[in-house]
Design a protein around this motif. Structure first.
Motif, PDB file in Angstrom:
ATOM      1  N   ASN A 146       0.831  -1.199   0.000  1.00 31.76           N
ATOM      2  CA  ASN A 146       0.000   0.000   0.000  1.00 31.76           C
ATOM      3  C   ASN A 146       0.872   1.258   0.000  1.00 31.76           C
ATOM      4  O   ASN A 146       1.863   1.323   0.716  1.00 31.76           O
ATOM      5  CB  ASN A 146      -0.890   0.014   1.245  1.00 31.76           C
ATOM      6  N   GLN A 147       0.481   2.236  -0.797  1.00 34.76           N
ATOM      7  CA  GLN A 147       1.237   3.488  -0.787  1.00 34.76           C
ATOM      8  C   GLN A 147       0.441   4.582  -0.104  1.00 34.76           C
ATOM      9  O   GLN A 147      -0.758   4.715  -0.314  1.00 34.76           O
ATOM     10  CB  GLN A 147       1.607   3.896  -2.215  1.00 34.76           C
ATOM     11  N   ASP A 148       1.125   5.307   0.737  1.00 41.65           N
ATOM     12  CA  ASP A 148       0.480   6.350   1.520  1.00 41.65           C
ATOM     13  C   ASP A 148       1.347   7.597   1.430  1.00 41.65           C
ATOM     14  O   ASP A 148       2.494   7.538   1.011  1.00 41.65           O
ATOM     15  CB  ASP A 148       0.388   5.883   2.978  1.00 41.65           C
ATOM     16  N   GLU A 149       0.791   8.707   1.828  1.00 41.38           N
ATOM     17  CA  GLU A 149       1.583   9.925   1.938  1.00 41.38           C
ATOM     18  C   GLU A 149       1.460  10.420   3.365  1.00 41.38           C
ATOM     19  O   GLU A 149       0.400  10.310   3.983  1.00 41.38           O
ATOM     20  CB  GLU A 149       1.061  11.004   0.986  1.00 41.38           C
ATOM     21  N   LEU A 150       2.537  10.947   3.871  1.00 46.03           N
ATOM     22  CA  LEU A 150       2.498  11.435   5.240  1.00 46.03           C
ATOM     23  C   LEU A 150       3.407  12.635   5.389  1.00 46.03           C
ATOM     24  O   LEU A 150       4.291  12.876   4.571  1.00 46.03           O
ATOM     25  CB  LEU A 150       2.911  10.332   6.217  1.00 46.03           C
ATOM     26  N   ARG A 151       3.148  13.376   6.437  1.00 45.49           N
ATOM     27  CA  ARG A 151       3.982  14.530   6.743  1.00 45.49           C
ATOM     28  C   ARG A 151       4.784  14.218   7.991  1.00 45.49           C
ATOM     29  O   ARG A 151       4.220  13.769   8.993  1.00 45.49           O
ATOM     30  CB  ARG A 151       3.105  15.758   6.955  1.00 45.49           C
ATOM     31  N   VAL A 152       6.089  14.423   7.877  1.00 50.81           N
ATOM     32  CA  VAL A 152       6.964  14.207   9.026  1.00 50.81           C
ATOM     33  C   VAL A 152       7.006  15.505   9.825  1.00 50.81           C
ATOM     34  O   VAL A 152       7.311  16.569   9.283  1.00 50.81           O
ATOM     35  CB  VAL A 152       8.380  13.809   8.565  1.00 50.81           C
ATOM     36  N   LEU A 153       6.656  15.430  11.081  1.00 45.30           N
ATOM     37  CA  LEU A 153       6.605  16.604  11.947  1.00 45.30           C
ATOM     38  C   LEU A 153       7.496  16.353  13.156  1.00 45.30           C
ATOM     39  O   LEU A 153       7.817  15.209  13.468  1.00 45.30           O
ATOM     40  CB  LEU A 153       5.156  16.832  12.406  1.00 45.30           C
ATOM     41  N   PRO A 154       7.892  17.410  13.845  1.00 43.56           N
ATOM     42  CA  PRO A 154       8.705  17.183  15.050  1.00 43.56           C
ATOM     43  C   PRO A 154       7.921  16.373  16.073  1.00 43.56           C
ATOM     44  O   PRO A 154       6.842  16.783  16.508  1.00 43.56           O
ATOM     45  CB  PRO A 154       8.977  18.612  15.558  1.00 43.56           C
ATOM     46  N   GLY A 155       8.435  15.185  16.389  1.00 45.66           N
ATOM     47  CA  GLY A 155       7.804  14.356  17.412  1.00 45.66           C
ATOM     48  C   GLY A 155       6.597  13.564  16.969  1.00 45.66           C
ATOM     49  O   GLY A 155       6.009  12.839  17.777  1.00 45.66           O
ATOM     50  N   GLU A 156       6.228  13.665  15.708  1.00 44.87           N
ATOM     51  CA  GLU A 156       5.073  12.885  15.256  1.00 44.87           C
ATOM     52  C   GLU A 156       5.012  12.789  13.736  1.00 44.87           C
ATOM     53  O   GLU A 156       5.667  13.540  13.017  1.00 44.87           O
ATOM     54  CB  GLU A 156       3.765  13.477  15.784  1.00 44.87           C
ATOM     55  N   LEU A 157       4.202  11.836  13.294  1.00 39.95           N
ATOM     56  CA  LEU A 157       3.905  11.686  11.874  1.00 39.95           C
ATOM     57  C   LEU A 157       2.452  12.089  11.668  1.00 39.95           C
ATOM     58  O   LEU A 157       1.588  11.731  12.478  1.00 39.95           O
ATOM     59  CB  LEU A 157       4.087  10.228  11.442  1.00 39.95           C
ATOM     60  N   GLY A 158       2.196  12.807  10.595  1.00 42.66           N
ATOM     61  CA  GLY A 158       0.833  13.227  10.301  1.00 42.66           C
ATOM     62  C   GLY A 158       0.306  12.516   9.069  1.00 42.66           C
ATOM     63  O   GLY A 158       0.930  12.536   8.013  1.00 42.66           O
ATOM     64  N   PHE A 159      -0.862  11.886   9.233  1.00 40.10           N
ATOM     65  CA  PHE A 159      -1.519  11.208   8.111  1.00 40.10           C
ATOM     66  C   PHE A 159      -2.818  11.943   7.814  1.00 40.10           C
ATOM     67  O   PHE A 159      -3.464  12.477   8.722  1.00 40.10           O
ATOM     68  CB  PHE A 159      -1.828   9.756   8.473  1.00 40.10           C
ATOM     69  N   GLY A 160      -3.207  11.934   6.553  1.00 41.69           N
ATOM     70  CA  GLY A 160      -4.439  12.650   6.239  1.00 41.69           C
ATOM     71  C   GLY A 160      -4.791  12.514   4.782  1.00 41.69           C
ATOM     72  O   GLY A 160      -4.464  11.522   4.143  1.00 41.69           O
ATOM     73  N   TYR A 161      -5.446  13.543   4.274  1.00 40.10           N
ATOM     74  CA  TYR A 161      -5.984  13.485   2.933  1.00 40.10           C
ATOM     75  C   TYR A 161      -5.776  14.820   2.245  1.00 40.10           C
ATOM     76  O   TYR A 161      -5.869  15.859   2.889  1.00 40.10           O
ATOM     77  CB  TYR A 161      -7.484  13.191   2.985  1.00 40.10           C
ATOM     78  N   PRO A 162      -5.538  14.766   0.928  1.00 38.44           N
ATOM     79  CA  PRO A 162      -5.480  16.023   0.199  1.00 38.44           C
ATOM     80  C   PRO A 162      -6.878  16.639   0.107  1.00 38.44           C
ATOM     81  O   PRO A 162      -7.858  15.912  -0.116  1.00 38.44           O
ATOM     82  CB  PRO A 162      -4.967  15.613  -1.188  1.00 38.44           C
ATOM     83  N   ARG A 163      -6.959  17.920   0.338  1.00 34.43           N
ATOM     84  CA  ARG A 163      -8.250  18.591   0.212  1.00 34.43           C
ATOM     85  C   ARG A 163      -8.020  20.006  -0.276  1.00 34.43           C
ATOM     86  O   ARG A 163      -7.256  20.748   0.307  1.00 34.43           O
ATOM     87  CB  ARG A 163      -8.965  18.607   1.560  1.00 34.43           C
ATOM     88  N   ARG A 164      -8.694  20.355  -1.328  1.00 38.82           N
ATOM     89  CA  ARG A 164      -8.564  21.685  -1.945  1.00 38.82           C
ATOM     90  C   ARG A 164      -7.102  22.068  -2.120  1.00 38.82           C
ATOM     91  O   ARG A 164      -6.684  23.151  -1.732  1.00 38.82           O
ATOM     92  CB  ARG A 164      -9.258  22.738  -1.081  1.00 38.82           C
ATOM     93  N   GLY A 165      -6.334  21.116  -2.665  1.00 37.97           N
ATOM     94  CA  GLY A 165      -4.941  21.425  -2.959  1.00 37.97           C
ATOM     95  C   GLY A 165      -4.031  21.444  -1.742  1.00 37.97           C
ATOM     96  O   GLY A 165      -2.838  21.658  -1.877  1.00 37.97           O
TER      97      GLY A 165
END
Ligand SMILES: [Zn+2]
Length: 103
Positions: free
Chosen positions: A40-59
Protein backbone atom coordinates in the motif's frame (compact mmCIF):
# COMPACT_ATOMS: atom_id res chain seq x y z
CA UNK A 1 7.78 2.34 19.47
CA UNK A 2 6.08 0.86 16.42
CA UNK A 3 4.50 2.68 13.50
CA UNK A 4 1.45 1.13 11.82
CA UNK A 5 0.46 0.64 8.21
CA UNK A 6 -3.13 1.83 8.02
CA UNK A 7 -3.94 -0.64 5.24
CA UNK A 8 -2.75 -3.98 6.63
CA UNK A 9 -2.18 -2.98 10.26
CA UNK A 10 1.35 -4.32 10.29
CA UNK A 11 3.58 -2.42 12.67
CA UNK A 12 7.14 -1.41 11.95
CA UNK A 13 10.15 -0.31 13.86
CA UNK A 14 11.22 3.23 12.92
CA UNK A 15 14.23 2.00 10.95
CA UNK A 16 12.14 -0.31 8.81
CA UNK A 17 9.44 2.29 8.43
CA UNK A 18 11.62 5.22 7.42
CA UNK A 19 13.65 3.12 4.99
CA UNK A 20 10.40 2.60 3.09
CA UNK A 21 9.90 6.36 2.65
CA UNK A 22 10.61 7.75 -0.79
CA UNK A 23 9.87 10.72 -3.00
CA UNK A 24 9.80 13.76 -0.79
CA UNK A 25 7.35 16.30 -2.18
CA UNK A 26 8.83 19.58 -1.12
CA UNK A 27 5.92 21.70 -2.33
CA UNK A 28 3.37 19.81 -0.25
CA UNK A 29 5.87 18.79 2.41
CA UNK A 30 4.92 15.13 2.15
CA UNK A 31 6.85 11.92 1.83
CA UNK A 32 5.51 8.87 0.04
CA UNK A 33 5.66 5.56 1.84
CA UNK A 34 5.17 2.08 0.45
CA UNK A 35 4.35 -0.64 2.94
CA UNK A 36 6.98 -3.41 2.78
CA UNK A 37 4.31 -5.97 3.67
CA UNK A 38 1.22 -5.16 1.63
CA UNK A 39 2.52 -2.66 -0.93
CA UNK A 40 0.00 0.00 0.00
CA UNK A 41 1.24 3.49 -0.79
CA UNK A 42 0.48 6.35 1.52
CA UNK A 43 1.58 9.92 1.94
CA UNK A 44 2.50 11.44 5.24
CA UNK A 45 3.98 14.53 6.74
CA UNK A 46 6.96 14.21 9.03
CA UNK A 47 6.60 16.60 11.95
CA UNK A 48 8.70 17.18 15.05
CA UNK A 49 7.80 14.36 17.41
CA UNK A 50 5.07 12.89 15.26
CA UNK A 51 3.90 11.69 11.87
CA UNK A 52 0.83 13.23 10.30
CA UNK A 53 -1.52 11.21 8.11
CA UNK A 54 -4.44 12.65 6.24
CA UNK A 55 -5.98 13.49 2.93
CA UNK A 56 -5.48 16.02 0.20
CA UNK A 57 -8.25 18.59 0.21
CA UNK A 58 -8.56 21.68 -1.94
CA UNK A 59 -4.94 21.42 -2.96
CA UNK A 60 -3.78 21.17 0.64
CA UNK A 61 -3.03 18.25 2.89
CA UNK A 62 -5.18 18.02 5.98
CA UNK A 63 -3.65 15.98 8.78
CA UNK A 64 -6.35 13.92 10.45
CA UNK A 65 -4.37 11.22 12.23
CA UNK A 66 -1.16 11.65 14.15
CA UNK A 67 1.24 8.99 15.35
CA UNK A 68 3.54 10.18 18.08
CA UNK A 69 7.21 9.35 17.59
CA UNK A 70 9.03 10.91 20.54
CA UNK A 71 12.34 12.47 19.53
CA UNK A 72 11.58 12.53 15.82
CA UNK A 73 13.18 15.42 13.99
CA UNK A 74 13.16 16.65 10.44
CA UNK A 75 15.27 18.94 8.35
CA UNK A 76 14.46 20.16 4.89
CA UNK A 77 17.31 20.16 2.44
CA UNK A 78 17.37 21.36 -1.13
CA UNK A 79 16.62 18.03 -2.75
CA UNK A 80 15.63 15.84 0.13
CA UNK A 81 14.17 15.59 3.59
CA UNK A 82 16.35 14.32 6.41
CA UNK A 83 14.48 12.43 9.10
CA UNK A 84 16.34 11.75 12.30
CA UNK A 85 15.64 9.76 15.43
CA UNK A 86 18.00 8.45 18.08
CA UNK A 87 21.10 9.61 16.15
CA UNK A 88 20.03 7.80 13.01
CA UNK A 89 19.25 9.71 9.85
CA UNK A 90 17.15 8.66 6.89
CA UNK A 91 17.42 10.72 3.75
CA UNK A 92 14.37 10.88 1.54
CA UNK A 93 15.21 12.30 -1.88
CA UNK A 94 12.87 14.60 -3.71
CA UNK A 95 10.98 13.27 -6.64
CA UNK A 96 12.90 14.27 -9.71
CA UNK A 97 10.73 16.40 -11.85
CA UNK A 98 11.37 17.48 -15.37
CA UNK A 99 11.53 21.19 -15.78
CA UNK A 100 8.39 22.04 -17.65
CA UNK A 101 9.44 23.61 -20.92
CA UNK A 102 10.67 26.73 -19.20
CA UNK A 103 11.68 28.78 -22.18
ZN1 LIG B 1 0.64 -2.57 4.88
Amino acid sequence: MLIPCFACESRFRPDEYFRACHDYNRGKDLVAWTCPRCGNQDELRVLPGELGFGYPRRGRFDVSDRVRVPGLRRQRQDLRLDISLDRKVWRVPSRLRQLAGAH
